[in-house]
Motif scaffolding. Structure first.
Motif, short mmCIF file in Angstrom:
data_model
loop_
_atom_site.label_atom_id
_atom_site.label_comp_id
_atom_site.label_asym_id
_atom_site.label_seq_id
_atom_site.Cartn_x
_atom_site.Cartn_y
_atom_site.Cartn_z
N SER A 2 0.84 -1.20 0.00
CA SER A 2 0.00 0.00 0.00
C SER A 2 0.88 1.25 0.00
CB SER A 2 -0.91 0.00 1.22
OG SER A 2 -0.13 0.03 2.40
N ALA A 3 0.25 2.39 -0.27
CA ALA A 3 0.98 3.65 -0.32
C ALA A 3 1.62 3.97 1.03
CB ALA A 3 0.04 4.79 -0.72
N ASP A 4 0.88 3.76 2.12
CA ASP A 4 1.44 4.12 3.42
C ASP A 4 2.59 3.18 3.80
OD1 ASP A 4 0.17 2.10 5.70
OD2 ASP A 4 -1.17 2.42 4.00
N ARG A 5 2.56 1.92 3.40
CA ARG A 5 3.68 1.01 3.68
C ARG A 5 4.88 1.36 2.80
NH1 ARG A 5 3.77 0.19 8.22
NH2 ARG A 5 2.62 2.09 7.96
N PHE A 6 4.63 1.85 1.57
CA PHE A 6 5.70 2.32 0.69
C PHE A 6 6.41 3.51 1.34
CE2 PHE A 6 7.12 5.22 -2.69
CZ PHE A 6 8.05 4.41 -3.32
N VAL A 7 5.64 4.46 1.83
CA VAL A 7 6.21 5.64 2.49
C VAL A 7 7.01 5.21 3.73
CG1 VAL A 7 5.66 7.77 3.76
CG2 VAL A 7 4.51 7.25 1.59
N ALA A 8 6.47 4.28 4.51
CA ALA A 8 7.18 3.81 5.71
C ALA A 8 8.54 3.20 5.32
CB ALA A 8 6.33 2.78 6.45
N LEU A 9 8.57 2.42 4.26
CA LEU A 9 9.84 1.82 3.82
C LEU A 9 10.83 2.89 3.35
CD1 LEU A 9 8.59 -1.36 1.94
CD2 LEU A 9 9.87 -1.30 4.09
N ILE A 10 10.33 3.87 2.61
CA ILE A 10 11.20 4.96 2.14
C ILE A 10 11.78 5.71 3.34
CG2 ILE A 10 11.22 7.18 0.92
CD1 ILE A 10 11.26 4.70 -0.93
N LEU A 11 10.97 5.96 4.35
CA LEU A 11 11.47 6.64 5.55
C LEU A 11 12.55 5.80 6.23
CD1 LEU A 11 8.17 8.09 7.03
CD2 LEU A 11 9.99 9.34 5.85
N HIS A 12 12.33 4.50 6.34
CA HIS A 12 13.33 3.63 6.96
C HIS A 12 14.62 3.60 6.14
CE1 HIS A 12 11.48 1.84 10.46
NE2 HIS A 12 10.35 1.82 9.80
N LYS A 13 14.48 3.76 4.85
CA LYS A 13 15.67 3.73 3.99
C LYS A 13 16.50 5.01 4.10
CE LYS A 13 17.09 3.04 -0.75
NZ LYS A 13 17.21 1.79 -1.47
N PHE A 14 15.84 6.16 4.18
CA PHE A 14 16.56 7.42 4.04
C PHE A 14 16.69 8.28 5.29
CE2 PHE A 14 15.18 6.56 -0.38
CZ PHE A 14 16.44 6.47 -0.94
N LEU A 15 15.82 8.14 6.28
CA LEU A 15 15.90 9.00 7.45
C LEU A 15 16.99 8.54 8.41
CD1 LEU A 15 12.27 9.91 8.53
CD2 LEU A 15 13.96 11.36 7.45
N PRO A 16 17.85 9.45 8.85
CA PRO A 16 18.84 9.08 9.85
C PRO A 16 18.15 8.62 11.13
CG PRO A 16 19.24 11.31 9.02
CD PRO A 16 17.92 10.84 8.47
N TYR B 44 -5.84 4.91 7.15
CA TYR B 44 -4.77 5.81 6.72
C TYR B 44 -3.39 5.21 6.91
CZ TYR B 44 -8.64 9.05 7.13
OH TYR B 44 -9.85 9.65 7.01
N ASN B 45 -3.29 4.23 7.79
CA ASN B 45 -1.99 3.64 8.11
C ASN B 45 -2.21 2.14 8.33
OD1 ASN B 45 0.38 2.70 9.24
ND2 ASN B 45 0.51 4.27 10.82
N SER B 46 -1.96 1.35 7.30
CA SER B 46 -2.28 -0.08 7.38
C SER B 46 -1.36 -0.83 8.33
CB SER B 46 -2.27 -0.71 5.99
OG SER B 46 -1.00 -0.58 5.39
N GLY B 47 -0.39 -0.16 8.90
CA GLY B 47 0.44 -0.78 9.93
C GLY B 47 -0.07 -0.51 11.33
N ASP B 48 -1.13 0.29 11.44
CA ASP B 48 -1.70 0.66 12.74
C ASP B 48 -3.00 -0.11 12.94
OD1 ASP B 48 -2.57 1.91 15.08
OD2 ASP B 48 -3.32 3.67 14.00
N ASN B 49 -2.92 -1.27 13.56
CA ASN B 49 -4.06 -2.13 13.76
C ASN B 49 -4.18 -2.46 15.24
OD1 ASN B 49 -4.50 -2.47 10.83
ND2 ASN B 49 -2.53 -3.49 10.95
N ARG B 50 -5.41 -2.69 15.72
CA ARG B 50 -5.65 -2.93 17.14
C ARG B 50 -6.60 -4.10 17.34
NH1 ARG B 50 -2.09 0.57 17.37
NH2 ARG B 50 -2.37 2.70 18.01
N LEU B 51 -6.19 -5.06 18.17
CA LEU B 51 -7.09 -6.15 18.54
C LEU B 51 -8.14 -5.64 19.51
CD1 LEU B 51 -4.64 -9.13 19.11
CD2 LEU B 51 -6.36 -8.92 17.32
N THR B 52 -9.36 -6.16 19.40
CA THR B 52 -10.44 -5.74 20.28
C THR B 52 -11.47 -6.86 20.43
OG1 THR B 52 -12.15 -4.08 20.67
CG2 THR B 52 -11.74 -4.67 18.39
#
Length: 172
Positions: free
Chosen positions: A30-44, A133-141
């Protein structure tokens, strides 16, 4: 309306562009997981978990990644524990588990075992709220009340139930 539109754009296949981080190829779902990977790749400092796992695990260890998301922690642990160790990645969300499975396959990693369920105090079927908005943010309930977030049913198992989860360094 905006949630539906964003969810539609977020899930389009055009975001499945491979991202290579520290020599490992990831394919986001997904787009949000793509952005998360890009951040992990480039952000100090974004890969501080890599330094943490290197400081806390050793060759031959067994590591549990509970709520593995895309598998970044699992991959980092995999390289640290080496061929004599094992990483158990637990991810109940189907889309994210598929990403981990694909990462394991395309990188030919043989010391990560993917478990497609959640861990909990008792074995049961629970709902998981999925953030649109953030497919990595999930909560059990245990709740079934109406919500803006989509609900999916996921299996929860106890770690102690060894019949379903064998935690050893065997690669069989």
């Amino acid at each position: 309306m905006w949630i539906s539109f964003f969810n539609y754009i977020n899930r389009k296949r055009l975001w499945r562009i491979p991202v290579t981080i520290q020599g490992v190829k990831f394919r986001p779902n997904s787009a949000d997981r793509f952005v998360a990977l890009i951040l992990h790749k480039f952000l100090p400092g974004a890969n501080s978990f890599t330094r943490w796992i290197s400081s806390n695990a050793r060759s031959g260890d067994i590591v549990l990644d509970i709520g593995a998301n895309q598998g970044l922690f699992s991959i980092a642990a995999s390289s640290v524990v080496g061929s004599n160790g094992m990483v158990h990645a637990f991810e109940p969300v189907k889309d994210l588990a598929a990403c981990i499975s694909e990462t394991i396959a395309i990188n030919e990693i043989d010391n990560i075992k993917l478990h497609k369920f959640a861990l909990g105090a008792k074995s049961e079927l629970l709902n998981i709220y999925k953030n649109p908005y953030n497919s990595g943010d999930n909560r059990l309930t245990t709740s079934t009340r109406n919500t803006e977030r989509p609900l999916d049913a996921v299996h929860v198992k106890r770690l102690e139930d060894r019949k379903s989860t064998r935690l050893n360094s065997s690669h069989a």
